[in-house]
Design an enzyme around this catalytic site. Structure first.
Site, short mmCIF file in Angstrom:
data_model
loop_
_atom_site.label_atom_id
_atom_site.label_comp_id
_atom_site.label_asym_id
_atom_site.label_seq_id
_atom_site.Cartn_x
_atom_site.Cartn_y
_atom_site.Cartn_z
N ASN A 9 1.10 -1.07 -0.33
CA ASN A 9 -0.09 -0.06 0.08
C ASN A 9 1.12 0.88 -0.14
O ASN A 9 1.19 2.08 0.68
CB ASN A 9 -1.08 -0.13 1.48
CG ASN A 9 -1.85 1.31 1.88
OD1 ASN A 9 -1.34 2.11 0.41
ND2 ASN A 9 -2.58 1.79 2.89
N LYS A 11 0.01 4.58 -0.67
CA LYS A 11 -0.79 5.33 0.58
C LYS A 11 -0.17 6.74 -0.89
O LYS A 11 -0.16 6.49 -2.33
CB LYS A 11 0.00 5.79 1.88
CG LYS A 11 -0.15 4.52 2.24
CD LYS A 11 0.24 5.09 3.65
CE LYS A 11 -0.43 3.16 4.67
NZ LYS A 11 -0.22 3.92 5.66
N HIS A 95 -9.23 1.44 4.88
CA HIS A 95 -8.26 1.42 5.31
C HIS A 95 -8.70 2.59 6.43
O HIS A 95 -9.52 3.41 6.71
CB HIS A 95 -7.59 2.08 4.04
CG HIS A 95 -5.75 2.06 5.03
ND1 HIS A 95 -5.64 3.23 5.63
CD2 HIS A 95 -4.72 0.95 5.15
CE1 HIS A 95 -3.90 3.18 6.16
NE2 HIS A 95 -3.54 1.47 5.59
N GLU A 97 -7.02 4.69 7.55
CA GLU A 97 -5.93 6.33 7.45
C GLU A 97 -8.00 7.25 6.76
O GLU A 97 -8.48 8.10 7.00
CB GLU A 97 -4.97 6.14 6.48
CG GLU A 97 -4.01 6.27 7.07
CD GLU A 97 -3.17 5.65 6.35
OE1 GLU A 97 -3.17 5.60 4.68
OE2 GLU A 97 -1.89 5.12 7.03
N GLU A 167 -5.63 -4.35 10.31
CA GLU A 167 -4.05 -3.51 10.44
C GLU A 167 -4.49 -2.54 12.36
O GLU A 167 -5.85 -2.07 12.31
CB GLU A 167 -4.63 -3.13 9.84
CG GLU A 167 -3.97 -3.30 8.33
CD GLU A 167 -3.38 -2.47 7.37
OE1 GLU A 167 -2.76 -2.19 7.01
OE2 GLU A 167 -4.19 -1.30 7.20
N GLY A 173 2.33 2.78 10.98
CA GLY A 173 3.90 3.47 10.59
C GLY A 173 4.51 4.38 11.89
O GLY A 173 5.10 5.77 11.71
N SER A 212 3.22 -1.83 10.01
CA SER A 212 4.91 -2.28 10.27
C SER A 212 5.40 -3.12 9.83
O SER A 212 6.41 -3.74 10.68
CB SER A 212 5.57 -2.21 12.02
OG SER A 212 4.79 0.38 11.84
#
Ligand code: PGA
Length: 256
Positions: A9, A11, A95, A97, A167, A173, A212
């Site tokens: 991904n 991003k 996702h 985010e 996730e 991250g 991560s």
């Protein structure tokens, strides 16, 4: 046996030059493998270039999001049919985010999941708890809500053409990875929840871990029976790291 998937991904990262370099390193290192599927999800404006460069097909391409609508006055949105038309195989939906920044709730994510499948794409449905949820002992409840919204709307049979990615938001991250035990617990929970509706679908469902994942922690995660690959953010932007993660998945698959 489930075929593992390792999906990058990207991003909101990359450029024409950087992507070309990354993809040529990846395609040089990878042949189409029967054991493990590999995909990259670049920003939408780069999909066509990535697809042209990856013509040989060893690496599939996916979108990072799609609209729940088919077409019309939805400025800035991209329809699942459009992703399919240019050659995408997958699309990430839900996702964390986007759940946070675009305020996508589970009902909206479920509509995107359905739109993706209607277009012939394989949705990669992301679920996962925030740190506060985990600390309050609410991990299972949060994941169940996110999963059930899609199971209820799309039906369990739809999950034979879908991928789930667990996730934990606190691991994305941040350099913090869920321990193999923490991940294993939630992956088993997800599979059991799907199994309660349809055991056969649950047994075939690929459940990826994301948060991560790096070349040096991938082997420990992929060795677990309910982890069928990974959704990789930061480490997917570095060819050596991503190849290391794919190799860890291939090795895990070979060990059965
Ligand atoms: P990360 O991101 O690997 O950089 O933690 C994973 C993701 O958000 O899909």
């Amino acid at each position: 046996m489930r075929k593992a998937l390792v999906a990058g991904n990207w991003k909101m990262n990359g450029s024409l030059d950087a992507n070309r370099e990354l993809l040529s390193a990846l395609s040089g290192a990878m042949q189409a493998s029967d054991a493990v599927a590999v995909a990259v999800c670049p920003p939408a404006v780069y999909l066509r270039d990535a697809l042209a460069q990856l013509e040989s097909g060893a690496i599939a391409v996916g979108g990072q999001d799609c609209s729940d609508e088919k077409s019309g006055a939805f400025t800035g949105e991209i329809a699942a049919d459009m992703l399919k038309e240019v050659g995408c195989e997958y699309v990430i939906v839900g996702h964390s985010e986007r759940r946070a920044r675009q305020h996508e709730d589970s009902a909206w994510v479920a509509r995107k999941f359905i739109a993706a499948q209607a277009a012939g794409l394989v949705p990669i449905l992301c679920v996962g708890e925030q740190l506060a949820d985990r600390e309050a002992g609410r991990t299972d409840a949060v994941v169940a809500e996110q999963l059930d919204a899609v199971l209820d709307a799309a039906g369990v049979a739809a999950f034979d053409r879908a991928v789930v990615a667990y996730e934990p938001v606190w691991a994305i991250g941040t350099g913090l990875t869920a321990s193999p035990e923490q991940a294993a617990e939630v992956h088993a929970f997800i599979r059991a929840r799907v199994s309660a509706r349809d055991q056969g679908v649950a047994e075939g469902l690929r459940i990826l871990y994301g948060g991560s994942v790096k070349a040096d922690n991938a082997a420990g995660l992929f060795a677990l029976p309910d982890i069928d690959g990974g959704l990789i953010g930061g480490a997917s932007l570095d060819a050596a790291s991503f190849i290391g993660i794919v190799n860890a998945a291939v090795a895990a698959q070979a060990r059965g």
